[in-house]
Design a protein around this motif. Structure first.
Motif, PDB file in Angstrom:
ATOM      1  N   PHE A 125       0.821  -1.198   0.000  1.00 24.67           N
ATOM      2  CA  PHE A 125       0.000   0.000   0.000  1.00 24.67           C
ATOM      3  C   PHE A 125       0.863   1.259   0.000  1.00 24.67           C
ATOM      4  N   GLY A 126       0.234   2.400  -0.199  1.00 24.29           N
ATOM      5  CA  GLY A 126       0.948   3.667  -0.207  1.00 24.29           C
ATOM      6  C   GLY A 126       0.013   4.790  -0.622  1.00 24.29           C
ATOM      7  N   VAL A 127       0.540   5.999  -0.658  1.00 19.12           N
ATOM      8  CA  VAL A 127      -0.252   7.184  -0.997  1.00 19.12           C
ATOM      9  C   VAL A 127      -0.817   7.082  -2.413  1.00 19.12           C
ATOM     10  N   LEU A 128       0.030   6.746  -3.379  1.00 18.91           N
ATOM     11  CA  LEU A 128      -0.440   6.682  -4.761  1.00 18.91           C
ATOM     12  C   LEU A 128      -1.415   5.528  -4.968  1.00 18.91           C
ATOM     13  N   GLN A 129      -1.195   4.426  -4.277  1.00 22.93           N
ATOM     14  CA  GLN A 129      -2.125   3.305  -4.395  1.00 22.93           C
ATOM     15  C   GLN A 129      -3.506   3.714  -3.868  1.00 22.93           C
ATOM     16  N   ARG A 130      -3.534   4.448  -2.766  1.00 22.94           N
ATOM     17  CA  ARG A 130      -4.810   4.940  -2.230  1.00 22.94           C
ATOM     18  C   ARG A 130      -5.455   5.916  -3.214  1.00 22.94           C
ATOM     19  N   PRO A 177     -14.619   0.035  17.650  1.00 25.58           N
ATOM     20  CA  PRO A 177     -14.511  -0.155  16.194  1.00 25.58           C
ATOM     21  C   PRO A 177     -13.587   0.845  15.501  1.00 25.58           C
ATOM     22  N   PHE A 178     -13.301   1.964  16.173  1.00 22.82           N
ATOM     23  CA  PHE A 178     -12.455   2.982  15.551  1.00 22.82           C
ATOM     24  C   PHE A 178     -11.101   3.108  16.251  1.00 22.82           C
ATOM     25  N   SER A 179     -10.754   2.121  17.054  1.00 20.70           N
ATOM     26  CA  SER A 179      -9.453   2.107  17.723  1.00 20.70           C
ATOM     27  C   SER A 179      -8.474   1.259  16.926  1.00 20.70           C
ATOM     28  N   VAL A 180      -7.182   1.477  17.140  1.00 21.72           N
ATOM     29  CA  VAL A 180      -6.187   0.692  16.415  1.00 21.72           C
ATOM     30  C   VAL A 180      -6.254  -0.772  16.831  1.00 21.72           C
ATOM     31  N   GLU A 181      -6.698  -1.019  18.070  1.00 19.85           N
ATOM     32  CA  GLU A 181      -6.784  -2.400  18.541  1.00 19.85           C
ATOM     33  C   GLU A 181      -8.001  -3.120  17.988  1.00 19.85           C
ATOM     34  N   GLY A 182      -9.096  -2.393  17.805  1.00 24.44           N
ATOM     35  CA  GLY A 182     -10.346  -3.063  17.476  1.00 24.44           C
ATOM     36  C   GLY A 182     -10.855  -2.901  16.062  1.00 24.44           C
ATOM     37  N   THR A 183     -10.168  -2.128  15.230  1.00 20.03           N
ATOM     38  CA  THR A 183     -10.702  -1.887  13.886  1.00 20.03           C
ATOM     39  C   THR A 183     -10.632  -3.123  12.995  1.00 20.03           C
ATOM     40  N   PHE A 184     -11.710  -3.352  12.277  1.00 17.48           N
ATOM     41  CA  PHE A 184     -11.780  -4.483  11.350  1.00 17.48           C
ATOM     42  C   PHE A 184     -11.038  -4.180  10.047  1.00 17.48           C
ATOM     43  N   ALA A 185     -10.711  -2.902   9.819  1.00 19.67           N
ATOM     44  CA  ALA A 185     -10.017  -2.516   8.588  1.00 19.67           C
ATOM     45  C   ALA A 185      -8.696  -3.261   8.441  1.00 19.67           C
ATOM     46  N   SER A 186      -7.976  -3.427   9.545  1.00 16.30           N
ATOM     47  CA  SER A 186      -6.694  -4.132   9.472  1.00 16.30           C
ATOM     48  C   SER A 186      -6.883  -5.616   9.169  1.00 16.30           C
ATOM     49  N   GLY A 216      -4.654   1.409   3.704  1.00 19.76           N
ATOM     50  CA  GLY A 216      -5.218   0.109   3.380  1.00 19.76           C
ATOM     51  C   GLY A 216      -6.465   0.184   2.521  1.00 19.76           C
ATOM     52  N   LEU A 217      -7.044  -0.995   2.255  1.00 20.86           N
ATOM     53  CA  LEU A 217      -8.142  -1.102   1.291  1.00 20.86           C
ATOM     54  C   LEU A 217      -9.448  -0.474   1.769  1.00 20.86           C
ATOM     55  N   TRP A 218      -9.822  -0.712   3.029  1.00 26.96           N
ATOM     56  CA  TRP A 218     -11.150  -0.295   3.464  1.00 26.96           C
ATOM     57  C   TRP A 218     -11.304   1.226   3.472  1.00 26.96           C
TER      58      TRP A 218
END
Length: 387
Positions: A125-130, A177-186, A216-218
């Motif tokens: 991933f990266g800036v240009l990919q996003r 859901p919006f914490s680094v520990e609990g986010t489903f995005a990762s 990332g993708l999400w």
């Protein structure tokens, strides 16, 4: 009048990419000038506005570049897909540059073993990919509902609802859901590309390290909403120009457009602050409240620049920014190549710019001036590098 609008966009894009180069290239990462740092997780600093400003400008420009298409056809779809995929490809090449591991993982290994390990642990991933993903998603939605701007806005709202619902429903056991520990995005990124190809430096408040990629993708779903917001702003401007040329009215005059952009900015910022009560402003996740917050400020800057350039006629004072903006993507890629080349040849600015935050800032400014000098040469020679 049409020329003026492109100038305003070039200026905003140029200022954005200049600031992007500034924050991405400090003299040392251990002593960054405080205003140039990102928020730890929640919240938003001026630095956190740079990326969405660039995406917003891209969406705004699409109101002009896609003007000849009225719907989603084979030709228009291919135009969107081709440009988006090219941007992603350039981002992947930038990640791979200089295309071999100049710092071996294990000195006792052969070159082939080190090279294979390097490929297996390279970030995808990266800036240009996003940017490329946002361009594709946002572009297809825009073309699909081109004749109905209201439906484009509703589609953007739908993306934000889907984005939020998935994070809330599938949140992890270790946090919200919006914490680094609990986010489903990762979890989505780990399932698709694997941990070894993700950014790995995010720390939770408890000090634990978590796998998470800020590009990332999400987050590309809500990133596409920033594209849509920019497109709607660009459409407002373009339609006003056409109407004013046919029948001059106060509403469609340059000052009328500025007033409408400022009003839209106020609405977006107000909505962001209300939404942030339940959905925190977070650049790393590109939350819906962040979309509206960053979008609100982008609308304000666009309106302010439009006032100075289109209403007051101060275009010539922004020529340096215009030079940057006409080759914004090339300037960003060049800054990345130069920075990585320094690592390749073993030269580190931190050897000379580590005394304090001020010297780190001095190096960042010098770096921007180098990129600007190249952009200025391209501008004077009327060379515009496009994908």
């Amino acid at each position: 009048m049409m020329k003026k609008r492109f100038v305003t966009l070039d200026v905003m894009r140029g200022l954005t990419v200049a600031f992007m180069c500034l924050v991405n290239n400090p003299g040392t990462w251990s002593k960054i000038y405080p205003p140039l740092t990102h928020a730890e997780w929640f919240g938003c600093t001026p630095t956190d506005l740079v990326f969405p400003f660039f995406v917003f400008c891209m969406g705004c420009a699409m109101a002009f570049s896609l003007s000849k298409y009225d719907s989603l056809t084979k030709e228009s779809s291919w135009k969107i897909l081709k440009r988006g995929l090219l941007i992603i490809a350039v981002g992947l090449l930038l990640n791979l540059y200089p295309f071999y591991p100049y710092s071996p993982h294990d000195e006792s290994w052969t070159f082939g073993q080190n090279y294979l390990y390097w490929l297996q642990h390279k970030r995808l991933f990266g800036v240009l990919q996003r940017i490329g993903l946002c361009y594709i998603i946002g572009g297809l939605i825009i073309l699909g509902f081109k004749k109905h701007p209201g439906k484009i806005a509703l589609a953007g709202l739908g993306l934000m609802i889907i984005y939020t619902a998935v994070l809330v429903i599938f949140k992890g056991p270790d946090g919200g859901p919006f914490s680094v520990e609990g986010t489903f995005a990762s979890e989505i990124d780990k399932a698709i590309v694997g941990e070894n190809h993700m950014y790995r430096r995010y720390l939770a408040p408890n000090g634990e390290r978590y796998w998470f990629d800020p590009e990332g993708l999400w987050g590309s779903l809500t990133g596409a909403c920033t594209v849509i917001l920019g497109f709607l702003a660009g459409t407002l401007v373009r339609n006003s120009q056409k109407s004013y040329a046919a029948l001059p009215t106060e509403k469609d005059s340059p000052i009328g457009v500025v007033a409408r952009l400022f009003f839209a900015s106020a609405l977006s910022l107000a909505a962001a602050m209300i939404m942030s009560i339940w959905i925190p402003i977070c650049k790393a996740l590109w939350t819906p409240s962040y979309v509206l917050y960053a979008g609100g400020w982008a609308l304000s800057v666009l309106a302010f620049l439009s006032y100075l350039i289109d209403v007051k006629g101060y275009e010539r004072f922004f020529t340096p920014a215009k030079a940057f903006g006409m080759n914004a993507l090339a300037a960003f890629v060049l800054s990345g190549v130069i920075a990585k080349t320094f690592g390749w040849i073993g030269w580190s600015p931190s050897r000379y710019f580590t005394a304090n935050e001020f010297t780190s800032l001095v190096y960042a400014i010098l770096f921007v001036l180098v990129i600007f000098s190249i952009s200025w040469i391209l501008y004077k020679k009327k060379i515009v590098i496009k994908l």
